[in-house]
Design a protein around this motif. Structure first.
Motif, short mmCIF file in Angstrom:
data_model
loop_
_atom_site.label_atom_id
_atom_site.label_comp_id
_atom_site.label_asym_id
_atom_site.label_seq_id
_atom_site.Cartn_x
_atom_site.Cartn_y
_atom_site.Cartn_z
N PRO A 165 34.08 39.64 45.61
CA PRO A 165 33.31 40.55 44.73
C PRO A 165 31.79 40.18 44.57
N ARG A 194 36.59 49.18 46.58
CA ARG A 194 35.96 47.97 45.90
C ARG A 194 35.25 48.17 44.93
N SER A 196 35.53 49.30 41.94
CA SER A 196 36.10 48.86 40.60
C SER A 196 36.25 47.51 40.23
N SER A 197 36.19 46.55 41.47
CA SER A 197 36.35 45.28 41.29
C SER A 197 35.09 44.48 41.24
#
Length: 217
Positions: A165, A194, A196-197
């Motif tokens: 991330p 990705r 939201s991570s």
């Protein structure tokens, strides 16, 4: 041809470790001098030191080599295979330093990098975050070349999708800068999946801006 011992000794004397310096400035200065002089024999000597020198000398030598690549990449052109061989080193410093030098060759020796892509990826996988940074930069640059984009772009996108991330926004920006138009929808999908991570607001904002830019094109 292996450079003579005298030349190697002269170069060793100018390295940061020999000067008892904790900073990299002596190595940067040496790279600038050799680049200005176009000293091919000195480059060969540095490559030999990067392979066979003591650990401090090897670390200094690879630093000088990739700094030369930043200034005059053509000076490393005949040492591409040697840099690929250095990826077999055990030390992370040597692996990512060699990858950084190889990155400078993307514009003048892309065939070499494409032909050794599995070796490059394998080295990154057993090394550090810095090594992965350099590898993603290499992939992005190769993806921009239509001769290699069909093979390289899927690898770039797969590694982007599975990246950490913290690195994801930077890697997404790298990919967006060079990816072929036909693959932009896939890139947008990965970013959406990705986003939201990503914990940091600033990094999410970068991704939102990147998404808007991609949708405009």
């Amino acid at each position: 041809m292996i450079p003579d011992c005298k030349l190697r000794g002269e170069i060793v004397d100018q390295l940061a470790s020999s000067l008892k310096r904790m900073d990299q400035q002596p190595n940067i200065d040496l790279a600038a001098r050799l680049s200005r002089a176009g000293d091919k024999e000195a480059i060969a000597a540095l490559m030999q030191l990067a392979k066979t020198g003591s650990k401090p000398v090897r670390y200094d030598a690879i630093k000088v080599i990739y700094e030369i690549g930043r200034i005059e990449p053509e000076m490393l052109l005949w040492h591409g295979e040697g840099l690929i061989a250095l990826l077999q080193a055990k030390e992370n410093r040597m692996i990512w330093g060699s990858l950084q030098a190889l990155e400078t060759l993307c514009g003048i020796a892309p065939k070499l990098l494409a032909a050794n892509l599995n070796t490059i990826l394998g080295a990154a996988d057993r090394s550090s975050v810095i090594a992965m940074d350099k590898t993603m930069a290499i992939l992005a640059k190769l993806a921009a070349d239509e001769r290699f984009s069909k093979t390289v772009t899927p690898v770039l996108l797969l590694r982007l999708a599975n990246s950490a991330p913290n690195q994801f926004p930077t890697y997404a920006e790298m990919a967006a800068a060079t990816i072929p138009d036909k693959n932009k929808a896939q890139l947008l999908k990965i970013i959406e999946m990705r986003q939201s991570s990503i914990a940091l607001v600033a990094k999410r904002s970068r991704l939102q801006k990147l998404t808007k830019n991609l949708l405009k094109k």
